[in-house]
Write an enzyme that holds these catalytic residues in place. Sequence first.
Site, short mmCIF file in Angstrom:
data_model
loop_
_atom_site.label_atom_id
_atom_site.label_comp_id
_atom_site.label_asym_id
_atom_site.label_seq_id
_atom_site.Cartn_x
_atom_site.Cartn_y
_atom_site.Cartn_z
N LYS A 203 51.67 45.71 46.12
CA LYS A 203 51.66 44.68 45.08
C LYS A 203 52.52 43.51 45.53
O LYS A 203 53.65 43.70 45.97
CB LYS A 203 52.21 45.26 43.77
CG LYS A 203 51.32 46.35 43.17
CD LYS A 203 50.07 45.75 42.57
CE LYS A 203 49.29 46.78 41.76
NZ LYS A 203 48.06 46.20 41.18
N ASP B 265 47.49 43.47 46.85
CA ASP B 265 47.03 42.98 45.54
C ASP B 265 48.05 41.96 45.04
O ASP B 265 49.21 42.31 44.77
CB ASP B 265 46.91 44.14 44.55
CG ASP B 265 46.26 43.70 43.24
OD1 ASP B 265 45.97 42.50 43.10
OD2 ASP B 265 46.04 44.57 42.38
N GLU C 114 43.49 41.24 47.40
CA GLU C 114 42.89 41.31 46.07
C GLU C 114 43.49 40.23 45.17
O GLU C 114 44.72 40.07 45.11
CB GLU C 114 43.17 42.70 45.51
CG GLU C 114 42.48 43.02 44.20
CD GLU C 114 42.83 44.43 43.73
OE1 GLU C 114 43.16 45.29 44.56
OE2 GLU C 114 42.80 44.65 42.52
N ASP D 13 39.44 40.81 41.02
CA ASP D 13 39.86 41.81 40.02
C ASP D 13 40.00 41.14 38.65
O ASP D 13 39.09 41.22 37.82
CB ASP D 13 41.15 42.51 40.44
CG ASP D 13 41.52 43.64 39.48
OD1 ASP D 13 40.71 43.93 38.58
OD2 ASP D 13 42.61 44.23 39.61
N LYS E 159 36.55 48.85 37.69
CA LYS E 159 37.47 49.75 36.97
C LYS E 159 36.78 50.22 35.69
O LYS E 159 36.30 49.39 34.90
CB LYS E 159 38.77 49.01 36.62
CG LYS E 159 39.58 48.60 37.84
CD LYS E 159 40.81 47.81 37.42
CE LYS E 159 41.66 47.46 38.63
NZ LYS E 159 42.79 46.59 38.28
#
Length: 379
Positions: free
Chosen positions: A195, A219, A246, A271, A293
């Site tokens: 992250k 991400d 991402e 995303d 998701k």
Amino acid sequence: MDRRHFIRNMALAGMALGIPSRLWANDSHTQTEQPKLSGKGLQLTFTPYELKLRHSFNLAKFSRTTTPDVLTSITIDGITGYGEASMPPYLGESIESVTKFLSRLDLSQFSDPFRIDDIHDYMDGIAPGNSAAKASVDIALHDLLGKLMGQPWYRIWGLNPSLAPATSYTIGIDTPDMVRVKVEEAAPYKVLKVKMGLDRDRETIEAIRSMTDRPICVDVNQGWNDKHMALDMCHWLKEQGCLFVEQPMPKEMIDETVWLRERSPLPIVADEFMQGLADVPRCHGVYDAINIKLMKCGGLHDAYKMAVLARGMGMKVMLGCMTETSCAISAASQLAPMADWADLDGNLLIANDCFSGMKIVDGMITLRPDLPGIGATKI
Ligand code: MG
């Protein structure tokens, strides 16, 4: 494929795959054969459940130690399918909204659980949105149908389990010392998901690289606002053994993302930019891949279509998750053979998983033919 053809194909696939004979009429072998169900309606139950995170979860814009969750089940003739809604606060659903939505449903009017289309149409008619609440019904319904057919969904869809990718293991934003602890915990996983989106991005990667040369993926959760800086980071991350980036920029910065994608040496994955099936076409030309998701798209019914559509449009597919139990993780993993990358580690990040399901073996997602439905059992 429209919903009705999908259901018919699924029922035929079920017959071809050796359904328990007690569930199917055996006095004819025509296309009209149906499971022998009593005709009673579906029974839906649901219970709030708070997921406790093993580490506080830090993203570019949020931090938390628990995730609200609702466990669902759908029963017919003594056979029960399980589902789940996980509600990270930033997506706008809550225990209150999910239980309120589920309270409004009367699934007892459906005596044929194979009518997935009708049940989704009915839920959409009750209220728009509520995607996690709808996913909790959809997952339970798929689990029930798979159990009625005696098959896991990857087989019903005709997917090759050996094509399931490795799953990444998420390292949240943290101090370099905590990043090192998390990298040690991640030893069994072949890919690390990092992250990013704060000032110490390079420091985080360097802390990881001081310990391991395993591939990473990144991400950013919309954390980079400058396209030139984003491009510099993509080049640097490529040198660091990164596989893809991402959601590098805010979802509203479409022109800048197109600019970045045209120049980036790494694939750019959507995303936050997208939610469900209807969003897949607008990702084309802006992103290289989509992150599917279940909690955002309303469950497996549309997730499967999203994977088919994205691939048909030349995009890659990533499977993602929320912090959730092995119930929803196992459900998502049924789609893993269609994915280029998977980030199905949400169950590993919680301390009170109440399901046993898909296992990671040598870092790889494993699918078992002997676990029907979504491949999970309640503990
Ligand atoms: Mg993401």
